[in-house]
Structures are given as structure tokens and as C-alpha cells.
Write a protein that holds these residues in place. Sequence first.
Motif, PDB file in Angstrom:
ATOM      1  N   GLU A   3     -62.122 109.147 -62.329  1.00  0.00           N
ATOM      2  CA  GLU A   3     -61.579 107.942 -61.705  1.00  0.00           C
ATOM      3  C   GLU A   3     -62.648 106.865 -61.660  1.00  0.00           C
ATOM      4  OE1 GLU A   3     -59.939 106.865 -57.299  1.00  0.00           O
ATOM      5  OE2 GLU A   3     -59.020 108.602 -58.280  1.00  0.00           O
TER       6      GLU A   3
ATOM      7  N   TRP B   6     -53.900  96.876 -64.950  1.00  0.00           N
ATOM      8  CA  TRP B   6     -54.396  98.126 -64.388  1.00  0.00           C
ATOM      9  C   TRP B   6     -55.173  98.926 -65.424  1.00  0.00           C
ATOM     10  CZ3 TRP B   6     -53.022  99.507 -59.294  1.00  0.00           C
ATOM     11  CH2 TRP B   6     -51.978  98.785 -58.706  1.00  0.00           C
TER      12      TRP B   6
ATOM     13  N   ARG C  11     -45.897 104.538 -61.158  1.00  0.00           N
ATOM     14  CA  ARG C  11     -46.285 105.942 -61.283  1.00  0.00           C
ATOM     15  C   ARG C  11     -46.530 106.309 -62.734  1.00  0.00           C
ATOM     16  NH1 ARG C  11     -42.764 105.855 -56.951  1.00  0.00           N
ATOM     17  NH2 ARG C  11     -43.572 106.884 -55.061  1.00  0.00           N
TER      18      ARG C  11
ATOM     19  N   SER D  55     -55.538 103.011 -65.927  1.00  0.00           N
ATOM     20  CA  SER D  55     -54.887 104.223 -65.423  1.00  0.00           C
ATOM     21  C   SER D  55     -55.863 105.146 -64.705  1.00  0.00           C
ATOM     22  CB  SER D  55     -54.219 104.978 -66.568  1.00  0.00           C
ATOM     23  OG  SER D  55     -55.172 105.379 -67.537  1.00  0.00           O
TER      24      SER D  55
ATOM     25  N   HIS E  94     -44.323 100.948 -55.960  1.00  0.00           N
ATOM     26  CA  HIS E  94     -45.350 101.719 -56.645  1.00  0.00           C
ATOM     27  C   HIS E  94     -45.091 101.782 -58.150  1.00  0.00           C
ATOM     28  CE1 HIS E  94     -46.790 102.893 -52.759  1.00  0.00           C
ATOM     29  NE2 HIS E  94     -45.708 103.608 -52.480  1.00  0.00           N
TER      30      HIS E  94
ATOM     31  N   PRO F 166     -56.353 104.080 -59.801  1.00  0.00           N
ATOM     32  CA  PRO F 166     -55.052 103.929 -59.139  1.00  0.00           C
ATOM     33  C   PRO F 166     -55.097 103.157 -57.821  1.00  0.00           C
ATOM     34  CG  PRO F 166     -55.876 106.149 -58.818  1.00  0.00           C
ATOM     35  CD  PRO F 166     -56.837 105.475 -59.746  1.00  0.00           C
ATOM     36  N   LYS F 167     -56.269 102.996 -57.240  1.00  0.00           N
ATOM     37  CA  LYS F 167     -56.343 102.392 -55.906  1.00  0.00           C
ATOM     38  C   LYS F 167     -56.277 100.874 -55.930  1.00  0.00           C
ATOM     39  CE  LYS F 167     -59.046 106.228 -54.073  1.00  0.00           C
ATOM     40  NZ  LYS F 167     -60.345 106.653 -53.502  1.00  0.00           N
TER      41      LYS F 167
ATOM     42  N   SER G  14     -50.493 110.043 -61.394  1.00  0.00           N
ATOM     43  CA  SER G  14     -51.145 109.046 -60.539  1.00  0.00           C
ATOM     44  C   SER G  14     -50.089 108.113 -59.972  1.00  0.00           C
ATOM     45  CB  SER G  14     -52.180 108.220 -61.317  1.00  0.00           C
ATOM     46  OG  SER G  14     -53.222 109.025 -61.808  1.00  0.00           O
ATOM     47  N   THR G  15     -50.400 107.541 -58.818  1.00  0.00           N
ATOM     48  CA  THR G  15     -49.558 106.518 -58.196  1.00  0.00           C
ATOM     49  C   THR G  15     -50.400 105.281 -57.964  1.00  0.00           C
ATOM     50  OG1 THR G  15     -48.188 108.186 -57.101  1.00  0.00           O
ATOM     51  CG2 THR G  15     -48.086 105.953 -56.230  1.00  0.00           C
ATOM     52  N   PHE G  16     -49.917 104.129 -58.415  1.00  0.00           N
ATOM     53  CA  PHE G  16     -50.671 102.880 -58.359  1.00  0.00           C
ATOM     54  C   PHE G  16     -50.012 101.968 -57.331  1.00  0.00           C
ATOM     55  CE2 PHE G  16     -50.927 104.848 -62.468  1.00  0.00           C
ATOM     56  CZ  PHE G  16     -52.286 104.799 -62.782  1.00  0.00           C
TER      57      PHE G  16
END
Length: 552
Positions: free
Chosen positions: A44, A504, A398, A506, A396, A509-510, A470-472
Motif C-alpha cells: 500500500e 486514484w 470497490r 489502486s 464507495h 485506498p485511503k 479494496s474499498t476506496f
Amino acid sequence: MISDELGPMESTRVKQHGSAIASGNNEADEQRREVDFDFLVCGEVLRVPLAEHLEEHGVSSEATVEVEYFERVPAPEPQDCLLHDDWVSAVEVRNNWILSGCYDNTLHLWTTKGKHRLTIPGHTGPIKAVAWVTHDDTMATFVSASHDQTAMLWEWNVATNAVECIHVCRGHERGLECVGISPCQTKMATGGWDTNLKIWSADIHESSDEPGESVPKRLKTEHGKFQVRKPHRIIEHERDSPKVNVFCALSQRKLYGPFFFIEATVTGYSYLDMLEQWLVPQLRQDLDGDFIFQQDAAPPHFHNAVLAYLNTEMSDRWIRCAGTPLMTLKGHKEAISSVQWTDPSELSTASWDHTLRLWDTEIGGIKSEIVGNKSFFDSSWSPLNRMLITASADKHVRLYDPRSRVEVITNNESEVGNSPILLEHNGIQNSVRLQLWFQENLKHIKVTHYLDVVLFLLQSKIKKGSLVKSTFTSHTQWVQAVQWSSTEEHLFISGSHDQQVKLWDSRSPKAPLFDLKGHDGKVLCCDWSKPELIVSGGSDNTVRIFRSNQRK
């Protein structure tokens, strides 16, 4: 041991070192350029002090940590704003051209420099999706899908700036939402509010619907004006009114019929029965197999069962009319919002029914299904990493790996969240759906296996395999559109009703890399097909263009 203070100071230090690397052996100061770097730790991108990052990932500060650094993505720069007369709900870039579709039923062609070339009428409802099929310096073909229940295949002469509608694809019973072009550029798929996924030919040279009648509605430019050929008259009939349904067939030798249907409305199955039991046996007996069968575009004629019969029994002896679907795939329960070709025989769809589905066009059925917890408004599949990103109503984005499989260990003593695991048989396509209910986190996962057996009730537990990678989270309203970069496997964009487009990575994600601001209304569509340009359309009647500044 790792210092708690490793963060911005170390970032600056490595950045300076990166500048020296970039200049190489060239000692001329004017040739030197400063290079910014980002850092990858535990898979990450590092966005907080290292000690905090390791704690979040459950890594001890005493452990040896591998840190990877890579060149930071440059900030995109605003380039242009293309004004339209209504909401822009679809946009796609190919080479030096931008194709956009609007709620005022019109298509528009622009240069990437912002010059408007053509306004194209034709649809009678808002245009919800556009896609280029082929493009070269002289000719191009593209498709548009609309709420008027049709998809139109267009041919554009770039040199003369003349466009004509080659085929009008009819068959959907409600408005269309999406269209996708196959990798070989010979097929296209459409989906919409009738929940059906339809596959069509994208070949502009198919035969006409009616012999002697030109199919295209020609739209030619002459001092900015267009000439559109309209029907001479329209005849409407009430569906299922008292009537008699009759079928006749004409050959060079005789007339077959009339055949009277007893049903008030002819369905695909009743039409198939007529072919199997009445017409085809006569044709084979009278003509000894020396015939070509052609039928019009009535919906029963292109039912899946009818197509399967014709392709099997008369594969080289029947002609398909242009503008009719090659295949119809059923399974979704709500509108299909996105369709993507993942390979020449596989499709991915996203739907308002909270599901993502993979379809096999060779067998004409579902390969697998992923169930989410919200409606999916859009999805994008990347051929670089073979991952799916999705846009949803819960704000979100995803990341899914459709190749993931939930593996189970059969164990009579095991439990999952203290909830029973139900394994039920579903007769459709000989499939068995394994439905797992997780009481503790309310997740619902379906895994479809093509088996020809009925399995029995098991007690099982998950071994491994995570569907959501992942969730963004950053958008503050519905996420309406997503799109992968066509050249960078980790980069994608998203557009939301919060009036923002976000870029973004990948692996981060934060937080997004950049917020691309400029829209004064909801972002309804976005595209990154051309690596240098990020484009988006919205309810502020504009297409916004950003130059992505990716270094090649």
C-alpha cells in the motif's frame, strides 16, 4: 529498528536522490529535472508516518520491512471545457476525436483540441452510452445506446464529415443504459432496464432488413444542416387484441401456409414448435435441403431457443437480418448499468440488483456471480490487471478480482458466524448455487458452479479467497462512473454526484491522488481511453478535459 519519525523528512531525502538519478551522467544543469517519488510498504502507498502505517497492517516495528519507491504520478492539468445544450451522459475518446451523447437525444463529435465537428440527431430519447467500434484516418464506426430502447450503429466519413446510421438495433423492451464492444470489434453487447443482456453484430456490412430498401438513415452535412429520412407512416396495433396470428413462407416453387397459431401472442417457443413440426420438415422433403431460410426481425424469431435450433439444424442455410440480436442472456433482476468484454467469449455486467456477473457467450449462461450490498451504477474492467472496479450508491469505489474463488473446507463441526450454510439446487443451466449467510457482518456471497449433480447439505467454513480486494472512500455522494487507465495498471478515475472526478492509485485506498475539479453539477460519465486525456461529462452541460501528463 524503524524510527517513528520516518515520513515526510525521508520522503524529501529520497526525492532529492531521485533528482540525481534522473539526471544521470548529464552534467548540464538545464538537463536536470526533479523527480518526486511515492513509497510502497506492505503493498500500500505510504500516506501516514511509517510506524502508524505498520501498526495498521499489524507489522512489528522490529521487523525488516521492504520499501519500494516509484515515480509519483504528475498532477493532471485542466485543458478545455466543451459546452453542450443539455446534460452530457456519455463520452469516449478515440485517437484525436471525442464522441459525446446528451439528454437532448443528440450525439456530438469533437476534436481533442475542443473544436466541434458534428451534431448528430436520430435518437428519440436521452443517450446513455457511446462507444467507438473502429477508427482510422478516413472512416470510423461507433455505436450509441438510448432510452428510446434502441442502439444505433453509425458510420462516419472523416474526410467529408458525413455520417449515416447503418443499423438500428431493436429488441430491448425498456431504455438502454450501457454498451460494450468486443475485443475483435465484430460484436457489441447492450444492457438496460428490461434486465436483458443482448449481443449484436457490429459488422456494418450485414445485409439489409428488406430487399431493395436501403437501411441507413443518411445524415449528411451541408452548411451545418442535416437531412434525416423519416418513415412515410406509422401503424400501431394494440397488443393481445382479438386477432388471428398467421404464418406463411414463400419459395420459388410454392407457398407454405397459412399456419394458424392458437396463441393470442406468438412466443419464441410457439414459433419454434411451428418450425420443428411443420415448416422445416416440409422444406426438407420438397426442396431436398437445397434452400436458404430467411425471416424478418419479429421478436419470436430471435428467441434464444429459436436461434439455437437454427444454428444447429441449418447453420449454413439461414440468413440473419441486420439489427437483430445474436443472443439474449437473462439473469439480472434489475437494470444492467455496465457491460464489459473481458475476452472474446466472456462478458462482465454490473446491475442495480446488487450483483456483478460473468457470462460465457459460448454456452449462453452465467459463469459466476458476485453479490454486493448496494446497487452498482458502473464498472470498469482492466486488461492489464484483470480487475474490476465498481461505482455504487454508498459513495464507495470497490476493487474486485473476478478470478477469486471462495474455497471451503467441509467439516461437520465447523460454523461460520454461528449461521447455517445452505446449499441449494437450482435447475437453471444445471447450476448449484452455494449461498453463505454471515450473521456477524451481514455479507451475502453467491458462488455458482456448473455441476450436473445435486449436492447435499454440508457444514463448511471459508478457507481463503476475498472477493472485495479494496474499498476506496473519498466521494461524498453517489459514485456514478469509473474508468481504468488504458496504460497504467494501478491507476483509475471515478466521477460522482459530488461534482468531482478523482484520480486514484489502486494501492492507495485511503485517499485519491488528485481531485479534478471544474464541474458545477453531477458527474455522469468519465473516460480515460486516451492515456494523455481524462474526460468527463455532467449535468452542467459540459465535457471537461484534463491532460494527464503521464510520462511515456
